[in-house]
Design a protein around this motif. Structure first.
Motif, PDB file in Angstrom:
ATOM      1  N   GLU A  25     -79.999 -44.588  52.111  1.00 36.27           N
ATOM      2  CA  GLU A  25     -79.599 -46.009  52.064  1.00 36.27           C
ATOM      3  C   GLU A  25     -80.611 -46.794  52.902  1.00 36.27           C
ATOM      4  O   GLU A  25     -80.380 -47.078  54.074  1.00 36.27           O
ATOM      5  CB  GLU A  25     -78.186 -46.200  52.623  1.00 36.27           C
ATOM      6  N   PRO A  26     -81.760 -47.154  52.323  1.00 35.81           N
ATOM      7  CA  PRO A  26     -82.866 -47.692  53.126  1.00 35.81           C
ATOM      8  C   PRO A  26     -82.575 -48.995  53.862  1.00 35.81           C
ATOM      9  O   PRO A  26     -83.247 -49.302  54.843  1.00 35.81           O
ATOM     10  CB  PRO A  26     -83.984 -47.894  52.091  1.00 35.81           C
ATOM     11  N   TYR A  27     -81.574 -49.760  53.426  1.00 38.16           N
ATOM     12  CA  TYR A  27     -81.310 -51.049  54.062  1.00 38.16           C
ATOM     13  C   TYR A  27     -80.000 -51.069  54.851  1.00 38.16           C
ATOM     14  O   TYR A  27     -79.525 -52.129  55.254  1.00 38.16           O
ATOM     15  CB  TYR A  27     -81.279 -52.160  52.999  1.00 38.16           C
ATOM     16  N   LEU A  28     -79.444 -49.902  55.099  1.00 39.03           N
ATOM     17  CA  LEU A  28     -78.141 -49.840  55.748  1.00 39.03           C
ATOM     18  C   LEU A  28     -78.185 -50.367  57.179  1.00 39.03           C
ATOM     19  O   LEU A  28     -77.281 -51.090  57.619  1.00 39.03           O
ATOM     20  CB  LEU A  28     -77.625 -48.396  55.738  1.00 39.03           C
ATOM     21  N   ASP A  29     -79.233 -50.028  57.907  1.00 37.77           N
ATOM     22  CA  ASP A  29     -79.363 -50.507  59.283  1.00 37.77           C
ATOM     23  C   ASP A  29     -79.520 -52.025  59.319  1.00 37.77           C
ATOM     24  O   ASP A  29     -78.951 -52.704  60.179  1.00 37.77           O
ATOM     25  CB  ASP A  29     -80.563 -49.840  59.955  1.00 37.77           C
ATOM     26  N   VAL A  30     -80.288 -52.544  58.378  1.00 38.53           N
ATOM     27  CA  VAL A  30     -80.498 -53.993  58.293  1.00 38.53           C
ATOM     28  C   VAL A  30     -79.172 -54.688  58.004  1.00 38.53           C
ATOM     29  O   VAL A  30     -78.854 -55.725  58.599  1.00 38.53           O
ATOM     30  CB  VAL A  30     -81.527 -54.322  57.190  1.00 38.53           C
ATOM     31  N   ALA A  70     -73.615 -45.405  66.471  1.00 38.24           N
ATOM     32  CA  ALA A  70     -74.089 -45.197  67.833  1.00 38.24           C
ATOM     33  C   ALA A  70     -74.789 -43.848  67.994  1.00 38.24           C
ATOM     34  O   ALA A  70     -75.550 -43.652  68.939  1.00 38.24           O
ATOM     35  CB  ALA A  70     -72.925 -45.283  68.812  1.00 38.24           C
ATOM     36  N   ASN A  71     -74.522 -42.926  67.073  1.00 40.35           N
ATOM     37  CA  ASN A  71     -75.171 -41.616  67.096  1.00 40.35           C
ATOM     38  C   ASN A  71     -76.465 -41.708  66.303  1.00 40.35           C
ATOM     39  O   ASN A  71     -76.446 -41.771  65.073  1.00 40.35           O
ATOM     40  CB  ASN A  71     -74.232 -40.561  66.499  1.00 40.35           C
ATOM     41  N   ALA A  72     -77.598 -41.727  66.990  1.00 38.16           N
ATOM     42  CA  ALA A  72     -78.889 -41.968  66.347  1.00 38.16           C
ATOM     43  C   ALA A  72     -79.178 -40.972  65.236  1.00 38.16           C
ATOM     44  O   ALA A  72     -79.591 -41.347  64.135  1.00 38.16           O
ATOM     45  CB  ALA A  72     -79.996 -41.910  67.392  1.00 38.16           C
ATOM     46  N   LEU A  73     -78.956 -39.689  65.487  1.00 39.96           N
ATOM     47  CA  LEU A  73     -79.277 -38.677  64.497  1.00 39.96           C
ATOM     48  C   LEU A  73     -78.349 -38.779  63.295  1.00 39.96           C
ATOM     49  O   LEU A  73     -78.793 -38.811  62.148  1.00 39.96           O
ATOM     50  CB  LEU A  73     -79.183 -37.276  65.103  1.00 39.96           C
ATOM     51  N   LEU A  74     -77.051 -38.843  63.547  1.00 39.16           N
ATOM     52  CA  LEU A  74     -76.074 -38.874  62.462  1.00 39.16           C
ATOM     53  C   LEU A  74     -76.297 -40.086  61.563  1.00 39.16           C
ATOM     54  O   LEU A  74     -76.323 -39.971  60.336  1.00 39.16           O
ATOM     55  CB  LEU A  74     -74.653 -38.895  63.022  1.00 39.16           C
ATOM     56  N   PHE A  75     -76.499 -41.252  62.162  1.00 33.90           N
ATOM     57  CA  PHE A  75     -76.683 -42.449  61.355  1.00 33.90           C
ATOM     58  C   PHE A  75     -78.024 -42.426  60.630  1.00 33.90           C
ATOM     59  O   PHE A  75     -78.138 -42.915  59.504  1.00 33.90           O
ATOM     60  CB  PHE A  75     -76.577 -43.703  62.220  1.00 33.90           C
ATOM     61  N   SER A  76     -79.038 -41.843  61.256  1.00 36.78           N
ATOM     62  CA  SER A  76     -80.337 -41.734  60.601  1.00 36.78           C
ATOM     63  C   SER A  76     -80.248 -40.855  59.363  1.00 36.78           C
ATOM     64  O   SER A  76     -80.894 -41.124  58.350  1.00 36.78           O
ATOM     65  CB  SER A  76     -81.381 -41.173  61.566  1.00 36.78           C
ATOM     66  N   LEU A  77     -79.432 -39.815  59.433  1.00 34.85           N
ATOM     67  CA  LEU A  77     -79.241 -38.959  58.264  1.00 34.85           C
ATOM     68  C   LEU A  77     -78.578 -39.736  57.135  1.00 34.85           C
ATOM     69  O   LEU A  77     -78.935 -39.611  55.967  1.00 34.85           O
ATOM     70  CB  LEU A  77     -78.396 -37.740  58.630  1.00 34.85           C
ATOM     71  N   ILE A  78     -77.602 -40.551  57.477  1.00 39.07           N
ATOM     72  CA  ILE A  78     -76.877 -41.322  56.465  1.00 39.07           C
ATOM     73  C   ILE A  78     -77.791 -42.355  55.819  1.00 39.07           C
ATOM     74  O   ILE A  78     -77.817 -42.507  54.598  1.00 39.07           O
ATOM     75  CB  ILE A  78     -75.652 -42.012  57.092  1.00 39.07           C
ATOM     76  N   ARG A  79     -78.571 -43.053  56.656  1.00 42.80           N
ATOM     77  CA  ARG A  79     -79.399 -44.115  56.099  1.00 42.80           C
ATOM     78  C   ARG A  79     -80.662 -43.580  55.425  1.00 42.80           C
ATOM     79  O   ARG A  79     -81.446 -44.358  54.861  1.00 42.80           O
ATOM     80  CB  ARG A  79     -79.765 -45.133  57.180  1.00 42.80           C
TER      81      ARG A  79
END
Length: 419
Positions: free
Chosen positions: A337-342, A325-334
């Motif tokens: 990991e290019p397909y993590l959001d998918v 839910a945290n856009a910045l934090l999750f964007s850093l993680i992915r």
């Protein structure tokens, strides 16, 4: 004149960097507020369901959209951000290892010096597999990734189970062993196991150790570098640093283990050959359509009554859902990991696909952020019968059954707290 132009250029660059930092701070603060609100929403709306759970707005964070997210995505795709973020992601893993007594550098030097470099031709792999992964420009298609993957896995274990320190990897994988056992995982005498996306063989070797009654454990991976290191580790039979050795685990040669390079979505193996097909930490690294192809192939390869085992990240777990839910934090993680959001978006479709092909499906919480799944393939006379679906990830009050022990993003070791 030249100095004036250089000064102007430097000032513009400095201004841009400051504006970008301000933007990141804004994203961080708004993300933190969204995470808090979303965490409260999870606790308020979580309902226990006996039928197939599907992801909803109350169980996972909705996709991030809007101008701010587009700007953040653009920044993460830029070379400047890559040179800032990717080294930091790698440094976090190395620091975690060293802080917990895991000998990253010496273990890497040992495997590197003992590797018989073979001439690997240009790999015929799908385009999606050529993406940058895990801070490596060539992803899994390089020696560097093959040398470090098992060492990095120890860091992952230490981050998930920090109370175990350098033994966190064994605790982490042991949690999945327990979850699969609770979900009904069985291997018959003389059974055959296929380990899809086996890497250098960490999961393959553990399967061989846990199931001595199996007659064959095959590992398949798209990376010839990973497969080559996996084969060489079996020949080298190193001892763990915990036993005075030079590697991160003790490895014993096992004639039942076979590795081969191949596409797990199109193995070309004979149908209904295996009693178990294992997918461990693979699906989150795939586009959603490829993940479904792997599941279809796994079902094709299973004997009637055989089992599909999956160990994966769970974005319906509160810890991961709130983090996403945290856009910045999750964007850093992915970013590595290019397909993590998918993957996070397609979990419900994946569960439906598995349920449609199975006699029964059981999911069990393994850690505060991961699950183990066992699906039993239907027999021919069961094709029209409804599937049994048992979701044991949540307690009756809606809380996730396993507490989250994962380190915070900025931590590398569990801090000793005063009594």
């Amino acid at each position: 004149m030249v100095l004036t132009k250089m000064t102007k250029t430097r000032n513009i660059a400095l201004l841009c960097s400051r504006l970008f930092v301000i933007f990141l701070v804004y994203c961080c603060l708004s993300g933190a507020a969204r995470t808090l609100a979303f965490t409260q929403q999870i606790r308020a709306n979580r309902l226990r369901r006996s039928e197939l759970r599907v992801s909803t707005d109350t169980t996972r964070a909705p996709p991030r959209t809007g101008f701010a997210q587009k700007v953040l995505d653009f920044a993460l795709a830029s070379p400047i951000w890559k040179h800032l973020l990717v080294p930091q992601a790698r440094n976090t893993m190395v620091k975690t290892a060293e802080s917990n007594g895991i000998p990253w550098q010496s273990a890497k030097e040992w495997i590197k010096s003992n590797t018989v470099i073979t001439n690997i031709q240009d790999c015929n792999v799908p385009d999606y597999y050529r993406r940058e992964f895990h801070a490596y420009d060539d992803g899994n298609l390089c020696w560097e990734a093959a040398w470090e993957v098992e060492i990095a896995s120890c860091s992952v274990g230490a981050r998930n189970f920090p109370q175990y320190g350098c033994r966190g990897e064994d605790a982490f994988r042991g949690a999945f062993d327990s979850a699969l056992e609770e979900a009904g995982a069985v291997v018959p005498a003389k059974g055959k196991i296929l380990d899809m996306g086996c890497g250098t063989g960490m999961s393959t070797r553990r399967l061989a150790r846990n199931f001595p009654q199996a007659s064959l454990i095959q590992g398949i991976d798209l990376s010839p570098y990973f497969i080559e290191i996996g084969k060489q580790l079996l020949k080298l039979e190193p001892e763990s640093f915990l036993e005075g050795g030079t590697w991160v685990s003790t490895i014993t040669s096992d004639d039942r283990i076979e590795y081969f390079v191949g596409d797990a979505a199109h193995t070309r193996l004979e149908s209904e050959t295996f009693d178990v097909v294992n997918l461990q930490f693979v699906l989150h690294e795939l586009p959603d359509n490829i993940a479904l192809l792997l599941i279809d192939e796994a079902v094709r390869l299973l004997k009637p009554g055989g089992q599909l085992w999956i160990c994966e990240m769970d974005f319906e777990a509160p810890a991961y859902a709130a983090q996403r839910a945290n856009a910045l934090l999750f964007s850093l993680i992915r970013s590595t990991e290019p397909y993590l959001d998918v993957y996070a978006e397609s979990i419900s479709d994946m569960f439906r696909s598995i349920k449609a092909k199975s006699r029964s499906v059981t999911i069990v919480a393994a850690t505060g952020r991961h699950y183990g799944l066992v699906a039993t393939k239907k027999k021919p006379d069961e094709d029209s019968s409804p599937s049994e679906y048992l979701d044991l990830r949540f307690n009756e009050d809606g809380e996730y059954r396993v507490g989250d022990t994962h380190l915070k993003v900025w931590e590398s070791k569990e801090e000793k707290r005063s009594p």
